[in-house]
Design a protein around this motif. Sequence first.
Motif, mmCIF file in Angstrom:
data_model
loop_
_atom_site.group_PDB
_atom_site.id
_atom_site.type_symbol
_atom_site.label_atom_id
_atom_site.label_comp_id
_atom_site.label_asym_id
_atom_site.label_seq_id
_atom_site.Cartn_x
_atom_site.Cartn_y
_atom_site.Cartn_z
ATOM 1 N N PRO A 105 9.486 -2.031 -2.956
ATOM 2 C CA PRO A 105 9.831 -3.252 -2.206
ATOM 3 C C PRO A 105 9.700 -3.048 -0.692
ATOM 4 C CG PRO A 105 11.631 -2.522 -3.637
ATOM 5 C CD PRO A 105 10.683 -1.377 -3.492
ATOM 6 N N GLN A 106 8.848 -2.130 -0.261
ATOM 7 C CA GLN A 106 8.785 -1.701 1.130
ATOM 8 C C GLN A 106 8.796 -2.862 2.137
ATOM 9 O OE1 GLN A 106 9.104 1.338 2.344
ATOM 10 N NE2 GLN A 106 9.040 0.423 4.375
ATOM 11 N N LEU A 107 7.854 -3.784 1.970
ATOM 12 C CA LEU A 107 7.738 -4.811 3.019
ATOM 13 C C LEU A 107 8.900 -5.794 2.949
ATOM 14 C CD1 LEU A 107 3.883 -5.205 2.911
ATOM 15 C CD2 LEU A 107 5.304 -3.966 4.541
ATOM 16 N N PHE A 108 9.337 -6.112 1.755
ATOM 17 C CA PHE A 108 10.481 -7.036 1.641
ATOM 18 C C PHE A 108 11.731 -6.450 2.285
ATOM 19 C CE2 PHE A 108 7.795 -8.441 -1.916
ATOM 20 C CZ PHE A 108 7.621 -9.756 -1.521
ATOM 21 N N LYS A 109 11.925 -5.159 2.098
ATOM 22 C CA LYS A 109 13.161 -4.601 2.669
ATOM 23 C C LYS A 109 13.079 -4.571 4.182
ATOM 24 C CE LYS A 109 12.299 0.374 1.807
ATOM 25 N NZ LYS A 109 12.929 1.613 1.360
ATOM 26 N N GLN A 110 11.874 -4.418 4.715
ATOM 27 C CA GLN A 110 11.747 -4.495 6.170
ATOM 28 C C GLN A 110 12.002 -5.933 6.642
ATOM 29 O OE1 GLN A 110 8.141 -1.327 6.426
ATOM 30 N NE2 GLN A 110 8.763 -2.215 8.368
ATOM 31 N N PRO A 113 0.813 -1.228 0.000
ATOM 32 C CA PRO A 113 0.000 0.000 0.000
ATOM 33 C C PRO A 113 0.835 1.261 0.000
ATOM 34 C CG PRO A 113 -0.004 -0.992 2.184
ATOM 35 C CD PRO A 113 0.895 -1.834 1.337
ATOM 36 N N GLU A 114 1.243 1.738 -1.158
ATOM 37 C CA GLU A 114 1.961 3.022 -1.260
ATOM 38 C C GLU A 114 0.998 4.106 -1.717
ATOM 39 O OE1 GLU A 114 5.058 3.738 -0.405
ATOM 40 O OE2 GLU A 114 6.138 1.846 -0.387
ATOM 41 N N GLY A 115 -0.273 3.779 -1.758
ATOM 42 C CA GLY A 115 -1.258 4.814 -2.052
ATOM 43 C C GLY A 115 -1.730 4.864 -3.495
ATOM 44 N N VAL A 174 0.174 9.423 5.656
ATOM 45 C CA VAL A 174 0.791 10.413 4.765
ATOM 46 C C VAL A 174 1.989 9.787 4.054
ATOM 47 C CG1 VAL A 174 2.059 12.604 4.690
ATOM 48 C CG2 VAL A 174 -0.018 12.406 6.055
ATOM 49 N N HIS A 175 2.839 9.061 4.789
ATOM 50 C CA HIS A 175 3.935 8.357 4.106
ATOM 51 C C HIS A 175 3.441 6.958 3.751
ATOM 52 C CE1 HIS A 175 7.813 7.644 2.535
ATOM 53 N NE2 HIS A 175 8.148 6.763 3.448
ATOM 54 N N HIS A 176 3.531 6.015 4.640
ATOM 55 C CA HIS A 176 2.850 4.734 4.464
ATOM 56 C C HIS A 176 2.620 4.121 5.838
ATOM 57 C CE1 HIS A 176 6.774 3.045 5.027
ATOM 58 N NE2 HIS A 176 7.221 3.407 3.841
ATOM 59 N N ILE A 218 11.646 6.178 9.582
ATOM 60 C CA ILE A 218 11.940 5.149 10.572
ATOM 61 C C ILE A 218 10.650 4.350 10.726
ATOM 62 C CG2 ILE A 218 12.598 4.743 12.983
ATOM 63 C CD1 ILE A 218 14.824 5.984 11.169
ATOM 64 N N ARG A 219 10.789 3.025 10.812
ATOM 65 C CA ARG A 219 9.592 2.161 10.725
ATOM 66 C C ARG A 219 9.099 1.717 12.095
ATOM 67 N NH1 ARG A 219 10.157 3.668 5.460
ATOM 68 N NH2 ARG A 219 11.976 2.705 4.520
ATOM 69 N N VAL A 220 7.877 1.227 12.057
ATOM 70 C CA VAL A 220 7.322 0.541 13.218
ATOM 71 C C VAL A 220 8.091 -0.774 13.366
ATOM 72 C CG1 VAL A 220 5.259 -0.603 14.081
ATOM 73 C CG2 VAL A 220 5.065 1.533 12.764
HETATM 74 N N1 ASP Z 1 8.659 2.701 0.059
HETATM 75 C C1 ASP Z 1 8.731 4.132 0.135
HETATM 76 C C2 ASP Z 1 8.384 4.740 -1.216
HETATM 77 O O1 ASP Z 1 8.428 4.063 -2.226
HETATM 78 C C3 ASP Z 1 10.090 4.636 0.501
HETATM 79 C C4 ASP Z 1 10.489 4.258 1.886
HETATM 80 O O2 ASP Z 1 9.733 4.494 2.841
HETATM 81 O O3 ASP Z 1 11.607 3.750 2.020
HETATM 82 O O4 ASP Z 1 8.068 5.908 -1.309
#
Ligand code: ASP
Length: 643
Positions: A232-237, A208-210, A486-488, A541-543
């Motif tokens: 790749p947001q979730l994979f990188k986490q 969900p990046e919007g 606002v971000h994700h 910075i992530r949850v």
């Molecule tokens: N996944 C985010 C984006 O594509 C970037 C991030 O939060 O690292 O905007």
Amino acid sequence: MPAAEPTSSTDSKNERIAALVRDTVGAAPVHANRYRSTWAGLLTDEAVGQTPRVAGWVHRRRDHGGLIFVDLRDRSGLLQVVFDPATCGADVFQAAERIRPEHVISAEGELTLRGPEHVNPKMLTGTVELRATSLDVLAEAETPPFPVDEDGPVDELLRLQHRVIDLRREHTRDALLLRSRIVRAIRDAMEDEGFLDIETPYLTRSTPEGARDFLVPSRLQAGSFYALPQSPQLFKQLFMVAGLDRYYQVVRCFRDEDLRADRQPEFTQLDAELSFVDEDDVIAIFERVMARAFVAGGLDLPRPAWERMPYDEAVLRYGNDRPDRRFGLEIQELSEALSTTEFKVFAGTLSSGGVVRGINAGGLTVPRKQLDELTDIAKKAGAGGLVWGFVEPDGSWRSPIAKFLTPEEIEAIKTTLSASPGDLLLIVADKAPVAANVLGVLRLELADRFDLREDRNDVLWIVDFPMFEGTAGDGTNLGGGRWDAVHHPFTQPCAPGGAPVSAEDLAPGGAFNDDETTPGDLHSRAYDLVVNGWEVGGGSIRVNRPDQQRAILDLLGFSAEEADEQFGFLLDALKAGAPPHGGIAFGVDRLAALCAGRDSLRDVIAFPKTSSGGDPLTGAPAPVDTKQLGDLGLRSTIAPPQG
Ligand code: ASP
């Protein structure tokens, strides 16, 4: 789609880019073989007396009283090759007579100095020429649909249809070579900073990046779909939870959005994630990485450390979170100055919690027709209307609303906007987010129309974002609105000022979810990098705690079942011991376009899509036959186009 590409006003920039590009080409020697011994476009006086062999395309051909001159083009540039029957013999000369523009040839001969009257200062190789002794015609070419040897404007659709030819043209080629240079600098910097290049899947689940997802039907599990990753947001986490600290990728992302010049459905990100870090760590590393990218791209930016501006300040002063600060016209708050006004429009807005804000557009000559156009633009951006006023030499106003304001109110507005006689003032009364957006749009419009931008580059970080934004017009979730991240949703929320918040604070009745506060009051640990009014990167910075992640998904309207169904793998990973982590992603296409001084991302993508998402070269997207759909368990309800 705009009809034409930019032309000569960018000449000096193009030359600068060409020099950088040559530098890149020159760094890679050609290994001599039967086609060539060197790049053609890099031969200068130093090589005079040598007998190089060069290969490439016939850029231009001229017959001059028994001599044939060919400008031979390869990736590195141009070289003049002269066919003189006395040097090359009759057979080679006859072959040279038959060659045409865009034929592919290889030629050998002695490199000589040109006579002083034939020196061409516009070419890097302009003092030399190759006196050919041999010629191989390697391939012939049909007449191209537009000239390759001129950088004059050509309709963009035609250029995209014949992209192969277009990519041969200097303007297009240089943008791609510059992009390659930037990507290389990024990779070098990331490797130097200790990041690991690890791939993530393209056939995956929705992230969900919007934006909307591009879906890929599964044949083996008919009726089910992969989603192409929006990032790749979730994979990188997951890499961070797995202990693969410092991941990066230069990776394609896919978002099904309405396209604009600064958007493409598939685009490239520098994507990265790090463990055991706070905002300052991420920002410090990526200032170093980006500084190297900008140097490689020839974009002259101040050296780090770059300024950080809170989100609220950016929105107040510039109307959005990607401020273009290369010109003034800052937005000012007028609500205070007008707090006791009886002018209905302002008073009504203020009493219902809205704001009155304005900009001093300066001493511009704006005829009535343009004021009407600006009003239309303001309305399209969401305003009920636009108030304009010119300050007369005696300090009074020429404005349709002048008669409704007291002299004191006019004075207060003038003082707040630092207005002098001749200035045009533009004022909007509305809900705060609407007023900000409208004035932000007008600012940019005026800068475009009146060419207000200074010739310099600007960079800053935007920090201290709100965590959620309500979809109701006033930025809340009232009246059927909901909260959006606002971000994700994986960004860590915090209290204004940065204090941590817990899952309980977010739950109903918690510190940010009771009668007095709402989730809309939360801030987040997100940061964006903005260059010349373009958001070029963003992250957070992530949850890293499952209960907090669940509370956020809950606020966003995911039921516990939906959260498990869509994000169970992430929630499980967070239960497995997730380190504090954060990351960022930069738009590589945007970086390249900025450095190359192009307005459109299409100029820095080899095979871009048009604004309707099509690729005029291959004809994609295209209907497929019923059988192919059937194999996927699908049936189209839309008749394929005829013919
Ligand atoms: N996944 C985010 C984006 O594509 C970037 C991030 O939060 O690292 O905007």
